[in-house]
Design a protein around this motif. Structure first.
Motif, short mmCIF file in Angstrom:
data_model
loop_
_atom_site.label_atom_id
_atom_site.label_comp_id
_atom_site.label_asym_id
_atom_site.label_seq_id
_atom_site.Cartn_x
_atom_site.Cartn_y
_atom_site.Cartn_z
N SER A 39 0.83 -1.22 0.00
CA SER A 39 0.00 0.00 0.00
C SER A 39 0.86 1.25 0.00
O SER A 39 0.65 2.18 0.79
CB SER A 39 -0.93 -0.01 1.23
N LEU A 40 1.82 1.28 -0.88
CA LEU A 40 2.77 2.38 -0.91
C LEU A 40 2.10 3.70 -1.27
O LEU A 40 1.14 3.74 -2.06
CB LEU A 40 3.90 2.08 -1.89
N LYS A 41 2.62 4.76 -0.68
CA LYS A 41 2.10 6.10 -0.88
C LYS A 41 3.22 6.98 -1.44
O LYS A 41 4.41 6.69 -1.20
CB LYS A 41 1.63 6.69 0.45
N PRO A 42 2.88 8.06 -2.12
CA PRO A 42 3.93 8.96 -2.62
C PRO A 42 4.86 9.44 -1.51
O PRO A 42 6.06 9.63 -1.76
CB PRO A 42 3.13 10.11 -3.23
N GLU A 43 4.36 9.61 -0.31
CA GLU A 43 5.20 10.07 0.79
C GLU A 43 6.17 9.01 1.29
O GLU A 43 7.02 9.30 2.14
CB GLU A 43 4.35 10.59 1.96
N ASP A 44 6.08 7.79 0.78
CA ASP A 44 7.07 6.76 1.10
C ASP A 44 8.30 6.87 0.21
O ASP A 44 9.29 6.14 0.42
CB ASP A 44 6.47 5.36 0.92
N THR A 45 8.27 7.75 -0.77
CA THR A 45 9.41 7.95 -1.66
C THR A 45 10.63 8.40 -0.88
O THR A 45 10.58 9.38 -0.13
CB THR A 45 9.07 8.99 -2.74
N ALA A 46 11.72 7.65 -1.01
CA ALA A 46 12.95 7.93 -0.26
C ALA A 46 14.02 6.93 -0.67
O ALA A 46 13.73 5.94 -1.35
CB ALA A 46 12.69 7.82 1.25
N GLY A 53 22.08 2.04 0.38
CA GLY A 53 20.72 2.49 0.13
C GLY A 53 20.16 2.01 -1.20
O GLY A 53 20.90 1.71 -2.14
N THR A 54 18.84 1.95 -1.27
CA THR A 54 18.13 1.63 -2.50
C THR A 54 16.96 2.60 -2.64
O THR A 54 16.25 2.89 -1.66
CB THR A 54 17.64 0.16 -2.50
N GLN A 55 16.79 3.13 -3.84
CA GLN A 55 15.78 4.17 -4.07
C GLN A 55 14.40 3.55 -4.26
O GLN A 55 14.23 2.62 -5.07
CB GLN A 55 16.14 4.99 -5.32
N VAL A 56 13.44 4.08 -3.54
CA VAL A 56 12.03 3.73 -3.73
C VAL A 56 11.30 4.99 -4.16
O VAL A 56 11.35 6.01 -3.45
CB VAL A 56 11.41 3.16 -2.45
N THR A 57 10.63 4.93 -5.30
CA THR A 57 9.87 6.06 -5.81
C THR A 57 8.43 5.62 -6.04
O THR A 57 8.19 4.65 -6.76
CB THR A 57 10.47 6.60 -7.11
N VAL A 58 7.50 6.31 -5.43
CA VAL A 58 6.09 5.98 -5.54
C VAL A 58 5.39 7.11 -6.27
O VAL A 58 5.37 8.25 -5.81
CB VAL A 58 5.45 5.77 -4.16
N SER A 59 4.81 6.79 -7.42
CA SER A 59 4.12 7.80 -8.22
C SER A 59 2.64 7.82 -7.86
O SER A 59 2.04 6.80 -7.52
CB SER A 59 4.30 7.51 -9.70
N SER A 60 2.06 9.00 -7.99
CA SER A 60 0.63 9.15 -7.63
C SER A 60 -0.26 8.92 -8.83
O SER A 60 0.19 8.80 -9.95
CB SER A 60 0.40 10.54 -7.06
#
Length: 123
Positions: free
Chosen positions: A85-92, A116-123
């Motif tokens: 249930s990822l949200k855009p605010e989880d982007t980091a 680190g590993t990049q997680v990007t959540v698009s809306s």
């Protein structure tokens, strides 16, 4: 020396899932508490989740509770973070870390860190 290597990040739509992995080498993984942290652009690094050496104690940030699950496989020297249930605010950028002494919920005291590993959540 102890090395931590994260993987599993990527680009996902809101509501999606990713499974992050962190493989530890060069140390005694089964004795370490492990944590996941994240840092978004312009923000401080923040705690996400932590697990004790045997998996008996689990801790989560309020912002991810019920959506993220931390687990470990001591036979594979690996800690996981299942993110649902990822949200855009989880982007980091998500980092794993190892602590030789305790299960910490701040980044103070963790002895070893991955890149680190990049997680990007698009809306």
């Amino acid at each position: 020396q102890v090395q931590l290597v994260e993987s599993g990040g990527g680009l996902v739509q809101a509501g999606g899932s990713l499974r992050l992995s962190c493989v530890v080498s060069g140390g005694t993984f089964s004795t370490y508490a492990m944590g996941w942290f994240r840092q978004a652009p312009g923000k401080e690094r923040e705690f996400v989740a932590a697990i004790s050496w045997n998996g008996g104690r689990l801790y989560y940030a309020d912002s991810v509770k019920g959506r993220f699950t931390i687990s470990r496989d001591n036979a594979k020297n690996t800690v996981y973070l299942q993110t649902n249930s990822l949200k855009p605010e989880d982007t980091a950028v998500y980092y794993c870390a190892a602590d030789r002494l305790r299960v910490g919920r701040t980044d103070k005291g963790y002895d070893y860190w991955g890149q680190g590993t990049q997680v990007t959540v698009s809306s």
